[in-house]
Every structure is written in structure tokens, then in C-alpha cells.
Design an enzyme around this catalytic site. Structure first.
Site, PDB file in Angstrom:
ATOM      1  CD  GLN A  33      -1.018  -0.946   3.472  1.00  0.00           C
ATOM      2  OE1 GLN A  33      -2.342  -1.016   3.340  1.00  0.00           O
ATOM      3  NE2 GLN A  33      -0.291  -1.704   4.467  1.00  0.00           N
ATOM      4  CG  HIS A  64      -7.413   2.304  18.600  1.00  0.00           C
ATOM      5  ND1 HIS A  64      -6.937   3.470  18.379  1.00  0.00           N
ATOM      6  CD2 HIS A  64      -6.972   1.651  17.733  1.00  0.00           C
ATOM      7  CE1 HIS A  64      -6.519   3.364  16.996  1.00  0.00           C
ATOM      8  NE2 HIS A  64      -6.427   2.149  16.789  1.00  0.00           N
ATOM      9  N   GLY A 141      -4.490 -12.008   7.127  1.00  0.00           N
ATOM     10  CA  GLY A 141      -5.533 -12.359   8.215  1.00  0.00           C
ATOM     11  C   GLY A 141      -6.270 -13.671   7.777  1.00  0.00           C
ATOM     12  CG  ASP A 158      -7.596  -1.839  13.724  1.00  0.00           C
ATOM     13  OD1 ASP A 158      -8.342  -1.092  13.342  1.00  0.00           O
ATOM     14  OD2 ASP A 158      -6.530  -1.310  14.154  1.00  0.00           O
ATOM     15  CB  CYS A 159     -10.169  -4.560   8.375  1.00  0.00           C
ATOM     16  SG  CYS A 159     -12.236  -4.421   8.890  1.00  0.00           S
ATOM     17  CG  ASP A 161     -12.733   2.579   4.268  1.00  0.00           C
ATOM     18  OD1 ASP A 161     -14.004   2.260   4.872  1.00  0.00           O
ATOM     19  OD2 ASP A 161     -12.021   2.968   4.714  1.00  0.00           O
ATOM     20  N   PRO A 165      -5.725  -4.131   0.399  1.00  0.00           N
ATOM     21  CG  PRO A 165      -3.555  -3.489   0.931  1.00  0.00           C
ATOM     22  CD  PRO A 165      -4.740  -3.053   0.337  1.00  0.00           C
TER      23      PRO A 165
END
Length: 285
Positions: A33, A64, A141, A158-159, A161, A165
Site C-alpha cells: 500500500q 480504539h 489475516g 482492525d481492518c 475499508d 488489502p
């Protein structure tokens, strides 16, 4: 970037937000990225991936705290926690504040994100990478949850959008793998976008997760950086009662945990599961 003092987010086609760039700390295309970290007078240090803001120093605590303390305190007895993504270290920071947890495993696809953030966003991790309970796994993942022999009480996705990836972390293959390595009575939560603008993410996740979990819903928080309304977090478990715990029960667990938060509190916890009617209508249609 150096010739332009303004950075424009590219998440939406017809409108968006911008940040004045006071100083670019890092800008590089990794194997996965395009990563940039810059300073902004209003929000502090800002990290963006592929043209989309991921986190800022000013308001990251809201996201968080809600992604960690809601499932951990709802579970009440979590010992083994899995974080998917979370390379900036802030999710790890919040999870590690729970002293009853025995192991914390974080799976991050891009080792570069971890090293960049340890250097340029040190307040996010706040030393949590040195926690002896922590293990970092550099892997995809989806691959990890479908092949690991470990099992977990809470899984936090904790992806990013569902583009680039992060797209694979919104698939049935990923959800099936999470269910496979989740202990009985465990809880899965995931970032699920700003529901007013990204409603298809909510309905898609709801439909897919419902194949594997008997209780699927969402909870919410307002995070200024993620503009356009409330951010929704997917919630999936086979123990429906965990979503309906009283404020008193959560307050007792919060007191025992001896954690101080800037956004999360027991009343916010229980209220967060109250969803706007437009979200309820979308889920029932």
C-alpha cells in the site's frame, strides 16, 4: 506531496475532507500500500493508506477504546485475544491494559506498517509492543484464521475499508475462519465503516456473519476523523446475552479492571448498541 500543502482524502468520489500538511514525516509505497504519515496542527500526526485516513493522534482513542473495551468487558473472562491488523499499535495498547489477559496475538499483513508506526506514531502503541504477552505474526489475516491451531476468546478485526488489502477481511472466508478459531462463547468485532455513507458494508457484513454466528449486530461511536455520521462496529457471537448486559454489570467489571478511559465508560457501552432507525431498517430489509 511536498509541493502541495493540502492533502485530500479519496475515499468518496463526490465529496471528502482535506488536511493541511504541516510536515510530511514519511511517504513510501510498500509492497502492499501507499503509506503517508504527516503532521497537522488540528489532529496531530495523521496516517493514511492509499488515500484514506486511517488514524490521527487527536481522536484515535475513541475508536480504539470502543473496539477493545466493549468486547473484553462484555466477555468478562477473556484470556486469549487476537487482533487482525492494528499495525499502528493502539489496539494492542488498549488490550494490554487488561491485566487478566494471558496472550495477545496480532496478525499484520505489512511489516512495514508496524515499523513505520513504532517510529512515527509512538504514542499509539505507548510501549505496548514490549508487553511479554504479545506475539506479532506477519501474515494475511484470512490465511491465519483458517490455518492457526490457536483459539481465542475475543477477535478484533482492525481492518481498513474493503478496498485493496482490507477487502479480504470482509469476506465469508474470513468470517468462517474467525468462527473456527473462536472459543465457545467468544466475541468477534470488526470495524464496519460509517453506516450512513457505507451502508452496503453493514448489510454485507450482517448477511455474511449471520451464516456463522447466532447473534449478529452492531454498536457505534462517533469518531470525528471518520466523517459522515456514526462509525459502526460489527458484533458477532453465539451468546446473545453478552450484548444485553446491564450497565451495572459492565460498571463492576470496569471497576475491577481499573482502567481509565477518555471516551469509553459503562453507560456508553450499553448505549452503543442502540442503532439509528436507518441502520435497523437496512438490516431488516
Amino acid at each position: 506531496m511536498a509541493d502541495n500543502p493540502v492533502w485530500h482524502e479519496t475515499l468518496h468520489d463526490h465529496f471528502g475532507q482535506y488536511f493541511a500538511v504541516d510536515n510530511v514525516l514519511y511517504h513510501e509505497k510498500t509492497d502492499h500500500q501507499d503509506l503517508v504519515i504527516f503532521e497537522n496542527a488540528a489532529f496531530g500526526r495523521v496516517m493514511a493508506l492509499d488515500g484514506v485516513v486511517q488514524t490521527t493522534e487527536r481522536d484515535e482513542f475513541i475508536y480504539h477504546e470502543m473496539m477493545t473495551h466493549v468486547p473484553l468487558l462484555a466477555h468478562g473472562h477473556a484470556k486469549d485475544v487476537l487482533i487482525i491488523g492494528g499495525g499502528d499499535g493502539a489496539m494492542l495498547r488498549e488490550v494490554s491494559r487488561h491485566k487478566n489477559i494471558a496472550t495477545i496475538t496480532m496478525v499484520e499483513i505489512d511489516a512495514g506498517v508496524v515499523s513505520f508506526c513504532r517510529q512515527y506514531l509512538p504514542n499509539h502503541s505507548a510501549g505496548a509492543y514490549d508487553d511479554p504477552r504479545f506475539q506479532l505474526v506477519i501474515d494475511d489475516g484470512v490465511n491465519f484464521v483458517n490455518h492457526t491451531r490457536q483459539t481465542f476468546d475475543v477477535i478484533i478485526s482492525d481492518c481498513t475499508d474493503p478496498i485493496g488489502p482490507g477487502e479480504s477481511l470482509f469476506t465469508s472466508t474470513f468470517y468462517e475462519g474467525c468462527k473456527r478459531c473462536l472459543n465457545p462463547g467468544g466475541i468477534f468485532v470488526a470495524q464496519n465503516g460509517v453506516s450512513f455513507l457505507q451502508q452496503e458494508e453493514v448489510t454485507g457484513s450482517y448477511r455474511k456473519l449471520s451464516h456463522y454466528f447466532s447473534d449478529v449486530s452492531f454498536y457505534q461511536a462517533a469518531v470525528p476523523t471518520y466523517y459522515g455520521g456514526i462509525m459502526t462496529f460489527a458484533w458477532a457471537t453465539d451468546n446473545e446475552a453478552l450484548r444485553h448486559l446491564s450497565t451495572g454489570i459492565i460498571a463492576a467489571r470496569f471497576h475491577t479492571a481499573a482502567i481509565t478511559c477518555r471516551y469509553y465508560n459503562p453507560a456508553i457501552h450499553t448505549a452503543a448498541f442502540a442503532l439509528p432507525q436507518y441502520v435497523q431498517d437496512a438490516l431488516s430489509s
